[in-house]
Scaffold this active site. Structure first.
Site, PDB file in Angstrom:
ATOM      1  N   HIS B  67       0.816  -1.215  -0.147  1.00  0.00           N
ATOM      2  CA  HIS B  67      -0.100  -0.143  -0.108  1.00  0.00           C
ATOM      3  C   HIS B  67       0.834   1.081   0.053  1.00  0.00           C
ATOM      4  CE1 HIS B  67      -1.998   3.118   2.169  1.00  0.00           C
ATOM      5  NE2 HIS B  67      -2.989   3.044   1.230  1.00  0.00           N
ATOM      6  N   GLU B  70       2.272   1.919  -3.447  1.00  0.00           N
ATOM      7  CA  GLU B  70       1.061   2.488  -4.260  1.00  0.00           C
ATOM      8  C   GLU B  70       0.987   4.062  -4.188  1.00  0.00           C
ATOM      9  OE1 GLU B  70      -2.940   1.839  -2.861  1.00  0.00           O
ATOM     10  OE2 GLU B  70      -3.153   3.941  -3.459  1.00  0.00           O
ATOM     11  N   HIS B  71       1.149   4.420  -2.925  1.00  0.00           N
ATOM     12  CA  HIS B  71       1.138   5.891  -2.841  1.00  0.00           C
ATOM     13  C   HIS B  71       2.615   6.567  -3.392  1.00  0.00           C
ATOM     14  CE1 HIS B  71      -1.538   7.454   0.659  1.00  0.00           C
ATOM     15  NE2 HIS B  71      -1.802   5.956   0.222  1.00  0.00           N
ATOM     16  N   GLU B 143      -4.210   8.173   7.299  1.00  0.00           N
ATOM     17  CA  GLU B 143      -5.461   7.342   6.732  1.00  0.00           C
ATOM     18  C   GLU B 143      -5.280   6.172   7.537  1.00  0.00           C
ATOM     19  OE1 GLU B 143      -3.712   5.705   2.796  1.00  0.00           O
ATOM     20  OE2 GLU B 143      -5.654   4.754   2.490  1.00  0.00           O
TER      21      GLU B 143
END
Lengths: 413, 426
Positions: B67, B70-71, B143
């Protein structure tokens, strides 16, 4: 095409594009405080106390048997207007060898007209059960910090006004509701509210008209609707700043701005372009607060045009409150000095695309059609033309109509 | 370029696997003006322990690194802002990470090929620095806190942890705040170089596109780049037991009502060893036992056991079918859990129920081409989960009959479940 039946209207948009058809029945009235609450409870009664369905499970089974692909009952506010919508969606005739239209219309009729009634009221036992469940749900609001923050912000921002009404309903109105008052609300809806039937897809219009005439054959005394636009009650120049402690693991920040009355171009075009300048992943809020300063993951500004309100929302750590607040207020202040030509042109391009892609989704297509029936009326061509004509000066003019009103923090204890 | 008629959508699909191993699917949908494109690596949050074939040691990475990557893939060396480029081209970009894949995407009505070219370029030319990795931690930690603050997500994370003994499905996709903070630039590079090789990726384009020019553009784009030929990736996997790690847990979240999350861990090992493809079976099991047409809905509703009904869902985790049921209650939560368990274990499934569900599933498939996104997601899910697109899904659905269902269903057990009860405040 629109068929005006005097006491109701059919709005038919023929298309084969989606392989499916949605029929949406929209009842509209002038908003009263209790409407969201009564509407939500009525929705529960339609599904759980209905002569055609033994129980909720039976309703779901009947949906499958009757080839209903989806069914929805929604309550909705459009500024000073309140709407109760019931819809069904189904595959177009002939696909997979099926004939679903008539079965879906029958299902719609059962949902709408077969709520159990006794002594000029809904069946008390069923009503009490649904009211009790609904009350417990409303009391659970604090379990959802973000929703709770939205509600508390709205109450601080526009106490007693339409904007502050919780679309999920409110305990104070539910407490006063009984099986008879809800039944009267329902009868009033069937007999007096403005009625529109929106059909997007492909059906036999003549057959549809006969069926709807049969459903709504009673002479209706349709009430006059007020203008949809609303403004918040308190429009003082003093900025309210409220912090409330809450058992939460992340703080919720809301900043509310009021808007002066908008002209036609500002409603149709300029406010949308400005919204994109603030909101997209290339927008000022995302770039400055998230990407440059790493203060949050999610941030955005909701434009409630019907209410003349902009609500900025984000989730932050409490220690970053002052910094985040200053950045957001600074961004709105900077709009008064103008934006760059690139920002303007990119935002215009986004909206031109949004307009086109709205027609690639059955749901957004129909939402737009319904909105235009109750708000400003304009064609896609007119909207595109107005979007393309927005200037830097238009943005500055609109930015000067935006006024900071309320800063609200739901703060972690 | 191979053209195949896909009966479920009543559309032709074009497929090609190009020389660097990248797979391409193009589904022209001429009734629409939008284009939706996804560029996906078959790399998600569970792929945390890996090596290339021939290497001795496995590399263990911090939870949440897929994840995080992904950023970071949105960062480019020349300072180009990826979002700005898409924005100027009228496209709306996004990305998301699941347990098994990371997907980069855009939707547009304008310049689809230009946007597609850029999608391939930015994903294949990332830029990692210590500084930009550090900056991203602040965003990702917020997040993570956001998900942690949504009680339903938090409870669901605890259930996932309690379902599995050793599987990486235990760990939240985003990782933990500690694991996020421990991620380094070098680890991100290592994962990128392993899993973002074209041979581990797939491009899917749906909407108003011409298949030949779309595939030609992708081939041309890829021919200008060189990628190392990588050995097979081996994932470290320990045998996951059929039992759950922890059957019951109570949480003190100070809620207004008891909130329950209950998940069944159904082993598919016996059926999979028969070579049977389980996706259709899983759908029937969920639909007949747990959906709103099931006995469960009737019992919970009639006995007034929950507040506002229940929500449910299912997914496949390696050799297991996971089905979850979530609800709030003001009754004795453990008693309600026992009733749920009793109901689902004693469901009598008739042929009429089965046939109705079959009709329903065919209708669902037929409505997928209502927009350009859903068919893309359907293809992606099949390709990532099964390694290929099942062109015969409609036929398989038609041919799977009631007797087949009963035969396979009888081999499954609902004995293994994890329950988490967040108690209401005292």
């Amino acid at each position: 095409m629109t068929i005006d039946k005097q006491n109701y209207k059919i709005h038919y948009f023929e298309t084969n594009k989606f392989n499916a058809t949605q029929i949406k029945i929209v009842f509209t009235k002038n908003m009263e405080d209790k409407d969201y609450t009564y509407g939500m409870l009525l929705k529960k009664m339609m599904k759980s106390s209905n002569r055609s369905f033994k129980n909720k499970r039976d309703l779901e089974v009947k949906m499958e048997e009757n080839l209903v692909s989806w069914n929805d009952i929604v309550t909705k506010g459009q500024g000073k207007l309140f709407q109760f919508n019931v819809s069904v969606g189904f595959l177009n005739e002939g696909l997979l060898g099926l004939s679903p239209t008539e079965k879906n219309l029958d299902f719609l009729e059962k949902i709408l007209f077969n709520i159990k009634v006794e002594d000029e009221g809904f069946v008390k036992k069923d009503f009490i059960k649904q009211k009790d469940i609904y009350m417990k749900s409303l009391k659970s609001l604090r379990d959802y910090p973000s929703d709770y923050a939205d509600l508390r912000f709205a109450k601080v921002f526009d106490d007693g006004g339409i904007f502050s009404l919780d679309s999920q309903g409110e305990i104070q109105f539910l407490e006063k509701c009984n099986e008879k008052s809800l039944y009267n609300f329902y009868k009033d809806m069937l007999n007096n509210w403005k009625l529109d039937v929106f059909v997007l897809g492909k059906v036999d219009v003549d057959a549809l008209e006969i069926k709807l005439d049969n459903l709504f054959r009673e002479k209706r005394e349709v009430l006059n609707l007020v203008e949809y636009k609303s403004f918040i009650k308190s429009n003082s120049n003093d900025v309210k700043e409220v912090k409330e402690k809450f058992k939460t693991r992340q703080s919720e920040l809301r900043i509310g701005y009021t808007l002066e009355e908008l002209d036609f171009k500002e409603i149709v075009a300029t406010s949308k372009v400005l919204s994109d300048i603030l909101n997209s992943t290339s927008g000022k809020l995302f770039k400055e607060v998230r990407e440059k300063h790493s203060l949050c993951y999610t941030i955005g500004a909701s434009f409630y045009q019907s209410h003349h309100v902009i609500e900025v929302f984000t989730k932050i750590s409490a220690e970053n409150y002052e910094k985040t607040k200053s950045l957001i207020i600074g961004i709105f202040e900077s709009l008064k000095n103008g934006v760059t030509i690139d920002e303007l042109n990119d935002a215009k391009k986004t909206w031109v695309n949004n307009i086109k892609s709205a027609e690639d989704s059955l749901f957004s297509f129909q939402r737009k059609i319904i909105s235009k029936e109750f708000k400003e009326k304009y064609s896609n061509e007119e909207e595109l033309s107005l979007i393309n004509s927005v200037t830097l000066e238009d943005i500055v003019k609109l930015a000067n109509k935006i006024h900071l009103n309320t800063i609200y923090l739901l703060e972690e204890e | 370029m191979k053209k195949t008629y896909f009966e479920a959508f009543d559309l032709d699909i074009y497929y090609e696997k190009i020389s660097n191993g990248l797979e391409i699917y193009v589904l022209p949908m001429k009734k629409f003006s939008s284009v939706y494109a996804t560029f996906t690596t078959k790399y998600g949050s569970i792929h945390n322990n890996f090596r290339f074939k021939g290497e001795k040691e496995y590399k263990k990475m911090p939870a949440g690194i897929a994840h995080f990557l992904e950023h970071k893939v949105f960062e480019s060396e020349n300072g180009i802002d990826v979002f700005d480029v898409f924005h100027k081209n009228g496209a709306r970009p996004n990305a998301n990470t699941s347990h098994v894949r990371t997907c980069y995407l855009f939707k547009t009505n304008e310049k689809p090929l230009e946007n597609l070219d850029f999608l391939l370029n930015y994903v294949q030319e990332p830029y990692f620095t210590d500084e930009n990795v550090k900056k991203e931690k602040g965003i990702i930690v917020e997040e993570a806190k956001m998900y942690h603050n949504i009680n339903d997500y938090y409870i669901s994370d605890v259930v996932m942890n309690n379902l599995f003994h050793k599987s990486e499905y235990k760990i939240p996709i985003i990782g933990t705040i500690d694991s996020i903070n421990s991620i380094t630039k070098d680890q991100l590079k290592e994962c990128y170089n392993t899993f973002y090789n074209p041979s581990n990726m797939v491009v899917i384009v749906t909407g108003d596109v011409e298949p030949k020019e779309t595939i030609d553009l992708i081939k041309s784009n890829q021919s200008k780049k060189s990628f190392p030929s990588i050995p097979e990736i081996e994932l470290f996997k320990e045998e996951e037991l059929d039992s759950v790690f922890k059957e019951k847990e109570f949480l003190d979240l100070d809620l207004e009502n008891d909130t329950v999350s209950l998940s069944y861990k159904i082993s598919l090992k016996e059926i999979l060893s028969d070579g049977f493809e389980v996706d259709i079976l899983n759908w029937y099991i969920y639909g007949l036992l747990f959906s709103k047409t099931s006995d469960l809905n009737e019992v919970l509703d009639e006995k007034n056991l929950t507040i506002g009904g229940y929500s449910s869902g299912f997914f496949r985790a390696d050799d297991f079918l996971i089905i979850n049921v979530d609800f709030k209650t003001d009754k004795d939560a453990e008693m309600v859990v026992n009733i749920v368990d009793e109901v689902v274990k004693n469901v009598e499934i008739t042929k009429a129920d089965f046939d109705r569900k079959k009709q329903k599933m065919k209708m669902v498939l037929a409505t997928y081409p209502m927009n350009v996104n859903t068919p893309n997601n359907f293809i992606l899910s099949d390709v990532v989960n099964n390694g290929f697109l099942n062109y015969n899904v409609l036929n398989d659905l038609e041919n799977f009959n009631y007797d087949d269902f009963i035969k396979y269903y009888s081999k499954l057990s609902l004995e293994n479940k994890a329950v988490v009860i967040a108690k209401k405040k005292a």
